[in-house]
Design a protein around this motif. Sequence first.
Motif, PDB file in Angstrom:
ATOM      1  N   SER A  42       6.431   1.625  -0.046  1.00  0.00           N
ATOM      2  CA  SER A  42       5.763   2.395  -1.103  1.00  0.00           C
ATOM      3  C   SER A  42       6.591   2.394  -2.387  1.00  0.00           C
ATOM      4  O   SER A  42       6.051   2.235  -3.484  1.00  0.00           O
ATOM      5  CB  SER A  42       5.531   3.835  -0.654  1.00  0.00           C
ATOM      6  OG  SER A  42       4.628   3.855   0.426  1.00  0.00           O
ATOM      7  N   TYR A  99      -3.263   0.822  -4.113  1.00  0.00           N
ATOM      8  CA  TYR A  99      -2.379   0.684  -2.960  1.00  0.00           C
ATOM      9  C   TYR A  99      -2.970   1.441  -1.788  1.00  0.00           C
ATOM     10  O   TYR A  99      -3.065   2.664  -1.812  1.00  0.00           O
ATOM     11  CB  TYR A  99      -0.990   1.236  -3.309  1.00  0.00           C
ATOM     12  CG  TYR A  99       0.022   1.190  -2.185  1.00  0.00           C
ATOM     13  CD1 TYR A  99       0.111   0.093  -1.332  1.00  0.00           C
ATOM     14  CD2 TYR A  99       0.921   2.227  -1.995  1.00  0.00           C
ATOM     15  CE1 TYR A  99       1.041   0.044  -0.313  1.00  0.00           C
ATOM     16  CE2 TYR A  99       1.869   2.193  -0.968  1.00  0.00           C
ATOM     17  CZ  TYR A  99       1.926   1.100  -0.143  1.00  0.00           C
ATOM     18  OH  TYR A  99       2.849   1.054   0.868  1.00  0.00           O
ATOM     19  N   ASP A 101      -2.232   2.566   1.474  1.00  0.00           N
ATOM     20  CA  ASP A 101      -1.085   2.769   2.346  1.00  0.00           C
ATOM     21  C   ASP A 101      -1.578   2.969   3.783  1.00  0.00           C
ATOM     22  O   ASP A 101      -2.481   3.763   4.014  1.00  0.00           O
ATOM     23  CB  ASP A 101      -0.328   4.003   1.840  1.00  0.00           C
ATOM     24  CG  ASP A 101       1.117   4.027   2.274  1.00  0.00           C
ATOM     25  OD1 ASP A 101       1.525   3.124   3.023  1.00  0.00           O
ATOM     26  OD2 ASP A 101       1.832   4.959   1.863  1.00  0.00           O
ATOM     27  N   ARG A 217      14.744   5.893   4.887  1.00  0.00           N
ATOM     28  CA  ARG A 217      14.308   7.215   4.397  1.00  0.00           C
ATOM     29  C   ARG A 217      15.124   8.353   5.022  1.00  0.00           C
ATOM     30  O   ARG A 217      15.538   9.280   4.330  1.00  0.00           O
ATOM     31  CB  ARG A 217      12.824   7.427   4.698  1.00  0.00           C
ATOM     32  CG  ARG A 217      12.345   8.837   4.267  1.00  0.00           C
ATOM     33  CD  ARG A 217      10.946   9.147   4.724  1.00  0.00           C
ATOM     34  NE  ARG A 217       9.989   8.269   4.056  1.00  0.00           N
ATOM     35  CZ  ARG A 217       9.082   7.550   4.691  1.00  0.00           C
ATOM     36  NH1 ARG A 217       8.982   7.623   5.998  1.00  0.00           N
ATOM     37  NH2 ARG A 217       8.270   6.777   4.021  1.00  0.00           N
TER      38      ARG A 217
HETATM   39 MG    MG Z   1       4.860   4.346   2.523  1.00  0.00          MG
END
Ligand code: MG
Length: 262
Positions: A42, A99, A101, A217
């Motif tokens: 992302s 986008y 996702d 992350r």
């Molecule tokens: Mg993502």
Amino acid sequence: METLKEKLPYYLATASEEEIFEHSYKNKLPVLLKGPTGTGKSRFVEYMAAKLGKELITVSCHEETSALDLLGRFLVKGAETVWLDGPLTKAVRSGAFIYLDEIAEARPDVIVAIHSLTDHRRELYLDRHDEVIPAGDGFMLVASYNPGYQRGWKELKPSTRQRFVSYSFDYPRPELEAEILVGETGIEKNIAKKLVQLANKMRNLHELGISEAASTRLLVDAAKLMQTGLNARTACSVAIAEPLSDDREVVEALNDIIDLMF
Ligand SMILES: [Mg+2]
Ligand SMILES: Nc1ncnc2c1ncn2[C@@H]1O[C@H](COP(=O)(O)OP(=O)(O)O)[C@@H](O)[C@H]1O
């Protein structure tokens, strides 16, 4: 006035993904970003949109996401009904980036709705509104997908996959991942390296049966907590070990590794 560069989200390239994306854009080809959660998909799309000076419309797909959610619908306003464009229709009309996702999570009619946009036609069929919209010049369709079929997650059909230029994301090389942690959180280089070492130890523990490995992350989150002064062991436990599993024994095993590192 802010320059475009100042508005660029932070993204560290790990291979030739920027070049691949730019060529896909030039050739009006849709792009599919594959890979596990938390590996920068992302962020990469946000970065490329900003770099190319494009508006980005993001739809986080889930199991209830239907074609209507993307295309639009009629709404009753007082005595009349008005048509309201959905996010995909908006992007097609204005030539923006869309986008999608986690596209595999969406209902099958979403895949049908994007067919005509992902081939030579580059048109959107709005049956309900009786309209065919040619895609605006800079329109680009980008989707992400987590190929976890071994873990029983939804798969994309080969006929869908073959409509996209595809690029795989994975956990970055240790030096790069440490650099990402420093760039994203300002954490000291040595601590960043330790976090990456910790993650790689956990990533190699296949016997724990963790469904998705520790992602960049999670390391970013741990680094952030440490940067505001939370004790390193606690930060790693709540940002890395706990999010990885709900099984007490597994979390304990991960906490033991954390205690060895910090
Ligand atoms: Mg993502
Ligand atoms: N190459 C990278 N450059 C900068 N940040 C990154 C990179 N890869 C991962 N990150 C960090 O990891 C976080 C999660 O990445 P994200 O793009 O949300 O993952 P995905 O979409 O693959 O699930 C981002 O918010 C960012 O902090």
